[in-house]
Write a protein that holds these residues in place. Structure first.
Motif, short mmCIF file in Angstrom:
data_model
loop_
_atom_site.label_atom_id
_atom_site.label_comp_id
_atom_site.label_asym_id
_atom_site.label_seq_id
_atom_site.Cartn_x
_atom_site.Cartn_y
_atom_site.Cartn_z
N HIS A 32 -1.09 29.36 62.17
CA HIS A 32 -1.08 30.81 63.02
C HIS A 32 -2.07 31.50 62.47
O HIS A 32 -2.50 32.69 63.26
CB HIS A 32 0.64 31.27 62.97
CG HIS A 32 1.43 30.59 63.68
ND1 HIS A 32 1.38 30.38 65.06
CD2 HIS A 32 2.45 29.65 63.20
CE1 HIS A 32 2.59 29.35 65.26
NE2 HIS A 32 3.09 29.13 64.05
N ARG A 71 -0.88 41.66 63.26
CA ARG A 71 0.57 41.98 63.28
C ARG A 71 1.07 42.10 64.83
O ARG A 71 2.42 42.19 64.81
CB ARG A 71 0.76 43.38 62.68
CG ARG A 71 0.47 43.26 61.17
CD ARG A 71 1.60 43.26 60.34
NE ARG A 71 1.70 43.02 59.03
CZ ARG A 71 2.32 44.01 58.22
NH1 ARG A 71 2.70 44.90 58.57
NH2 ARG A 71 2.05 43.50 56.76
N GLU A 72 0.44 42.17 65.72
CA GLU A 72 1.07 42.68 67.06
C GLU A 72 0.94 41.08 67.76
O GLU A 72 1.12 41.12 69.29
CB GLU A 72 0.10 43.57 67.73
CG GLU A 72 0.06 44.72 67.31
CD GLU A 72 -0.70 46.05 67.97
OE1 GLU A 72 -1.54 45.52 68.97
OE2 GLU A 72 -0.62 46.99 67.72
N SER A 73 0.42 40.01 67.09
CA SER A 73 0.48 38.94 67.90
C SER A 73 1.77 37.82 67.88
O SER A 73 2.52 38.24 66.91
CB SER A 73 -0.53 37.95 67.40
OG SER A 73 -0.26 37.54 66.00
N ASP A 74 1.76 37.08 68.68
CA ASP A 74 2.83 35.93 68.32
C ASP A 74 2.65 35.21 67.18
O ASP A 74 3.95 34.75 66.51
CB ASP A 74 2.92 34.97 69.56
CG ASP A 74 3.47 35.65 71.09
OD1 ASP A 74 4.10 36.58 70.73
OD2 ASP A 74 3.11 34.80 71.88
N GLY A 75 1.64 34.92 66.55
CA GLY A 75 1.41 34.34 65.34
C GLY A 75 2.15 35.12 64.27
O GLY A 75 2.79 34.29 63.37
N GLN A 77 4.84 36.75 64.27
CA GLN A 77 6.27 36.59 64.67
C GLN A 77 6.61 35.37 64.07
O GLN A 77 7.74 35.18 63.27
CB GLN A 77 6.72 36.88 66.06
CG GLN A 77 6.29 38.13 66.59
CD GLN A 77 6.89 39.19 65.76
OE1 GLN A 77 8.02 38.97 65.51
NE2 GLN A 77 6.19 40.41 65.65
N HIS A 78 5.77 34.29 64.36
CA HIS A 78 6.08 32.86 63.77
C HIS A 78 6.20 32.94 62.27
O HIS A 78 6.91 32.28 61.45
CB HIS A 78 5.25 31.77 64.68
CG HIS A 78 5.57 31.44 65.79
ND1 HIS A 78 6.47 31.15 66.38
CD2 HIS A 78 4.52 32.00 67.00
CE1 HIS A 78 6.27 30.92 67.81
NE2 HIS A 78 5.11 31.49 68.10
N TRP A 79 4.88 33.58 61.76
CA TRP A 79 4.94 33.79 60.49
C TRP A 79 6.13 34.32 59.50
O TRP A 79 6.74 33.42 58.70
CB TRP A 79 3.74 34.26 59.82
CG TRP A 79 3.83 35.00 58.48
CD1 TRP A 79 3.62 36.39 58.51
CD2 TRP A 79 3.93 34.45 57.43
NE1 TRP A 79 3.96 36.73 57.16
CE2 TRP A 79 3.81 35.69 56.75
CE3 TRP A 79 3.79 33.35 56.90
CZ2 TRP A 79 3.85 35.28 55.06
CZ3 TRP A 79 3.84 33.00 55.37
CH2 TRP A 79 3.77 34.26 54.64
N ARG A 80 6.46 35.26 60.24
CA ARG A 80 7.67 36.02 59.68
C ARG A 80 9.10 35.05 60.06
O ARG A 80 9.95 34.99 59.00
CB ARG A 80 7.92 37.30 60.32
CG ARG A 80 6.89 38.47 59.72
CD ARG A 80 6.65 38.45 58.38
NE ARG A 80 7.81 38.82 57.57
CZ ARG A 80 7.75 40.18 56.97
NH1 ARG A 80 6.87 40.81 57.21
NH2 ARG A 80 8.83 40.65 56.40
#
Length: 103
Positions: A32, A71-75, A77-80
């Motif tokens: 990601h 920070r505004e990406s789906d990546g 969200q996947h990381w978190r």
């Protein structure tokens, strides 16, 4: 003029009993970061003297590539979702500029 790259340094504390699972989660999240616009590298290091302490270093073209684009990406969200459950508290994040290569 070439833009100077910045390195995001995230200081992360986890329960050291979960070190292997945390490290696996970060490895799973790496694609990601690799596919994120403006991202040029990612490293995870663990403190030798304190197995609860990690440092995640991510090279970005700019702070905006990290703080806005990623920070505004789906990546993100996947990381978190992958690594966030291991955090003992919010990571401390700083952005560093290299000012010298001496050897």
């Amino acid at each position: 003029m070439q833009q100077r790259m910045v390195t995001e340094i995230a200081y992360i504390t986890i329960d050291p009993a979960n070190a292997a699972a945390f490290e696996a989660a970060v490895a799973e999240a790496a694609p990601h970061f690799k596919s994120a616009e403006g991202c040029h590298g990612m490293r995870l290091e663990r403190v030798e003297e304190d197995g609860a302490q990690y440092r995640l270093s991510v090279d970005w073209e700019s702070v905006a590539h990290h703080m806005v684009t990623f920070r505004e990406s789906d990546g993100f969200q996947h990381w978190r979702a992958l690594a966030g459950p291991f955090f003992a508290g919010p990571p401390r994040v700083e952005h560093w500029n290299r000012v010298g290569n001496h050897f």
